[in-house]
Write a protein that holds these residues in place. Sequence first.
Motif, PDB file in Angstrom:
ATOM      1  N   GLU A  56      33.480  13.507  54.639  1.00  0.00           N
ATOM      2  CA  GLU A  56      33.651  13.645  53.067  1.00  0.00           C
ATOM      3  C   GLU A  56      34.044  14.869  52.622  1.00  0.00           C
ATOM      4  O   GLU A  56      34.565  15.202  51.732  1.00  0.00           O
ATOM      5  CB  GLU A  56      32.250  13.080  52.699  1.00  0.00           C
ATOM      6  CG  GLU A  56      32.385  12.948  51.243  1.00  0.00           C
ATOM      7  CD  GLU A  56      33.363  11.971  50.821  1.00  0.00           C
ATOM      8  OE1 GLU A  56      34.225  12.038  49.398  1.00  0.00           O
ATOM      9  OE2 GLU A  56      33.822  10.941  51.042  1.00  0.00           O
ATOM     10  N   TYR A  57      33.304  16.022  53.390  1.00  0.00           N
ATOM     11  CA  TYR A  57      33.708  17.303  52.993  1.00  0.00           C
ATOM     12  C   TYR A  57      35.025  17.616  53.036  1.00  0.00           C
ATOM     13  O   TYR A  57      35.772  18.343  52.250  1.00  0.00           O
ATOM     14  CB  TYR A  57      32.865  18.209  53.953  1.00  0.00           C
ATOM     15  CG  TYR A  57      32.863  19.732  53.681  1.00  0.00           C
ATOM     16  CD1 TYR A  57      32.120  20.386  52.453  1.00  0.00           C
ATOM     17  CD2 TYR A  57      33.674  20.481  54.281  1.00  0.00           C
ATOM     18  CE1 TYR A  57      32.549  21.745  52.092  1.00  0.00           C
ATOM     19  CE2 TYR A  57      33.850  22.011  54.132  1.00  0.00           C
ATOM     20  CZ  TYR A  57      33.318  22.417  52.902  1.00  0.00           C
ATOM     21  OH  TYR A  57      33.383  23.634  52.807  1.00  0.00           O
ATOM     22  N   ASP A  58      35.815  17.306  54.334  1.00  0.00           N
ATOM     23  CA  ASP A  58      37.127  17.413  54.461  1.00  0.00           C
ATOM     24  C   ASP A  58      37.852  16.732  53.413  1.00  0.00           C
ATOM     25  O   ASP A  58      39.030  17.182  52.720  1.00  0.00           O
ATOM     26  CB  ASP A  58      37.425  17.088  55.872  1.00  0.00           C
ATOM     27  CG  ASP A  58      36.800  17.919  56.848  1.00  0.00           C
ATOM     28  OD1 ASP A  58      36.734  19.204  56.462  1.00  0.00           O
ATOM     29  OD2 ASP A  58      36.993  17.566  57.957  1.00  0.00           O
ATOM     30  N   LYS A  59      37.657  15.579  53.120  1.00  0.00           N
ATOM     31  CA  LYS A  59      38.486  14.693  51.908  1.00  0.00           C
ATOM     32  C   LYS A  59      38.321  15.496  50.735  1.00  0.00           C
ATOM     33  O   LYS A  59      39.263  15.639  49.938  1.00  0.00           O
ATOM     34  CB  LYS A  59      37.794  13.373  52.137  1.00  0.00           C
ATOM     35  CG  LYS A  59      38.368  12.461  52.971  1.00  0.00           C
ATOM     36  CD  LYS A  59      37.273  11.047  52.881  1.00  0.00           C
ATOM     37  CE  LYS A  59      37.497  10.199  54.007  1.00  0.00           C
ATOM     38  NZ  LYS A  59      36.791   8.836  53.728  1.00  0.00           N
ATOM     39  N   GLN A  60      37.201  16.140  50.129  1.00  0.00           N
ATOM     40  CA  GLN A  60      37.307  16.654  48.864  1.00  0.00           C
ATOM     41  C   GLN A  60      38.067  18.033  49.147  1.00  0.00           C
ATOM     42  O   GLN A  60      38.572  18.019  48.145  1.00  0.00           O
ATOM     43  CB  GLN A  60      35.601  17.021  48.668  1.00  0.00           C
ATOM     44  CG  GLN A  60      34.758  15.832  48.388  1.00  0.00           C
ATOM     45  CD  GLN A  60      33.326  16.155  48.106  1.00  0.00           C
ATOM     46  OE1 GLN A  60      33.109  17.438  47.934  1.00  0.00           O
ATOM     47  NE2 GLN A  60      32.668  15.149  47.696  1.00  0.00           N
ATOM     48  N   LEU A  61      37.995  18.727  50.022  1.00  0.00           N
ATOM     49  CA  LEU A  61      38.807  20.065  50.206  1.00  0.00           C
ATOM     50  C   LEU A  61      39.928  19.501  50.073  1.00  0.00           C
ATOM     51  O   LEU A  61      41.089  20.170  49.437  1.00  0.00           O
ATOM     52  CB  LEU A  61      38.363  20.744  51.452  1.00  0.00           C
ATOM     53  CG  LEU A  61      37.194  21.483  51.401  1.00  0.00           C
ATOM     54  CD1 LEU A  61      36.957  22.397  52.881  1.00  0.00           C
ATOM     55  CD2 LEU A  61      37.103  22.644  50.345  1.00  0.00           C
ATOM     56  N   ALA A  62      40.700  18.414  50.907  1.00  0.00           N
ATOM     57  CA  ALA A  62      42.161  18.057  50.991  1.00  0.00           C
ATOM     58  C   ALA A  62      42.510  17.675  49.652  1.00  0.00           C
ATOM     59  O   ALA A  62      43.803  17.939  49.117  1.00  0.00           O
ATOM     60  CB  ALA A  62      42.246  16.901  51.938  1.00  0.00           C
ATOM     61  N   ALA A  63      41.692  16.874  48.744  1.00  0.00           N
ATOM     62  CA  ALA A  63      41.962  16.642  47.386  1.00  0.00           C
ATOM     63  C   ALA A  63      42.126  17.779  46.548  1.00  0.00           C
ATOM     64  O   ALA A  63      43.163  17.888  45.855  1.00  0.00           O
ATOM     65  CB  ALA A  63      40.952  15.603  46.888  1.00  0.00           C
ATOM     66  N   GLN A  64      41.482  18.783  46.521  1.00  0.00           N
ATOM     67  CA  GLN A  64      41.634  19.986  45.958  1.00  0.00           C
ATOM     68  C   GLN A  64      42.897  20.971  46.198  1.00  0.00           C
ATOM     69  O   GLN A  64      43.351  21.193  45.399  1.00  0.00           O
ATOM     70  CB  GLN A  64      40.167  20.837  45.942  1.00  0.00           C
ATOM     71  CG  GLN A  64      39.160  20.356  45.334  1.00  0.00           C
ATOM     72  CD  GLN A  64      37.839  21.440  45.447  1.00  0.00           C
ATOM     73  OE1 GLN A  64      37.962  22.090  46.452  1.00  0.00           O
ATOM     74  NE2 GLN A  64      36.699  21.136  44.817  1.00  0.00           N
ATOM     75  N   ARG A  65      43.239  20.816  47.645  1.00  0.00           N
ATOM     76  CA  ARG A  65      44.466  21.305  48.048  1.00  0.00           C
ATOM     77  C   ARG A  65      45.844  20.605  47.644  1.00  0.00           C
ATOM     78  O   ARG A  65      46.601  21.239  47.102  1.00  0.00           O
ATOM     79  CB  ARG A  65      44.493  21.473  49.641  1.00  0.00           C
ATOM     80  CG  ARG A  65      43.555  22.507  50.054  1.00  0.00           C
ATOM     81  CD  ARG A  65      43.708  22.623  51.573  1.00  0.00           C
ATOM     82  NE  ARG A  65      42.526  23.612  51.965  1.00  0.00           N
ATOM     83  CZ  ARG A  65      41.507  23.383  53.025  1.00  0.00           C
ATOM     84  NH1 ARG A  65      41.649  22.162  53.518  1.00  0.00           N
ATOM     85  NH2 ARG A  65      40.761  24.229  53.336  1.00  0.00           N
ATOM     86  N   LYS A  66      45.384  19.305  47.247  1.00  0.00           N
ATOM     87  CA  LYS A  66      46.677  18.419  46.965  1.00  0.00           C
ATOM     88  C   LYS A  66      46.816  18.674  45.673  1.00  0.00           C
ATOM     89  O   LYS A  66      48.013  18.977  45.080  1.00  0.00           O
ATOM     90  CB  LYS A  66      46.375  16.869  47.384  1.00  0.00           C
ATOM     91  CG  LYS A  66      47.503  16.210  46.934  1.00  0.00           C
ATOM     92  CD  LYS A  66      47.349  14.774  47.355  1.00  0.00           C
ATOM     93  CE  LYS A  66      48.343  13.609  47.020  1.00  0.00           C
ATOM     94  NZ  LYS A  66      48.206  12.468  47.406  1.00  0.00           N
ATOM     95  N   THR A  67      45.648  18.703  44.852  1.00  0.00           N
ATOM     96  CA  THR A  67      45.762  19.193  43.430  1.00  0.00           C
ATOM     97  C   THR A  67      46.674  20.439  43.220  1.00  0.00           C
ATOM     98  O   THR A  67      47.448  20.582  42.371  1.00  0.00           O
ATOM     99  CB  THR A  67      44.562  18.936  42.808  1.00  0.00           C
ATOM    100  OG1 THR A  67      43.915  17.614  43.076  1.00  0.00           O
ATOM    101  CG2 THR A  67      44.584  19.062  40.922  1.00  0.00           C
ATOM    102  N   ILE A  68      46.112  21.466  43.813  1.00  0.00           N
ATOM    103  CA  ILE A  68      46.783  22.759  43.697  1.00  0.00           C
ATOM    104  C   ILE A  68      48.175  22.685  43.952  1.00  0.00           C
ATOM    105  O   ILE A  68      48.850  23.174  43.283  1.00  0.00           O
ATOM    106  CB  ILE A  68      45.975  23.874  44.543  1.00  0.00           C
ATOM    107  CG1 ILE A  68      44.659  24.085  43.857  1.00  0.00           C
ATOM    108  CG2 ILE A  68      46.809  24.882  44.705  1.00  0.00           C
ATOM    109  CD1 ILE A  68      43.536  24.939  44.610  1.00  0.00           C
TER     110      ILE A  68
END
Length: 163
Positions: A56-68
């Motif tokens: 879940e932590y990885d998913k949240q980081l990936a979502a933030q990176r994708k948004t950026i």
Amino acid sequence: MDPEVAFLKDQVYRLNAVLVQYQRSYGSLREEERNVVAAEKPWLVNRELVAPLMLEYDKQLAAQRKTIETLTTSLEQLEYRTHRLVQDSARMQRDEADPSRDDPVNEKLRLLGEENELLMTQNTQLQARLRHVTAQYQEKLHENALLMAQPPLSQAHPAPAPA
């Protein structure tokens, strides 16, 4: 650095961050408390159940990176279009000075000027949004770094000696 070593360091970093958050929330457990907690909330004492938390932590980081990445791409596209519009506007202004031009050209120039203003406004908004998302991401990274810098609660407050 060897990719496997980097991966393992990253996993240790993440696990420690989650452990610090856990210890802040629940403190260190004594043996009798462990048995009670294990029955009610097994993920708190069973290390095998930590993997979903890491996912879940990885998913949240990936979502933030994708948004950026998305915002950065949108910003680059908008900057390119804005630059082209500014060039077209400058060319049309030069052409407007020529009295031999007819009215439809002036109308196009006016519309391009309005579109240019709109694109500049959108560009400013996208830049502000990108700064905001980047600041949030940096704040999360900083927060995790602070959590990693703190010793686990079990080391910071040793258990009292038996009387």
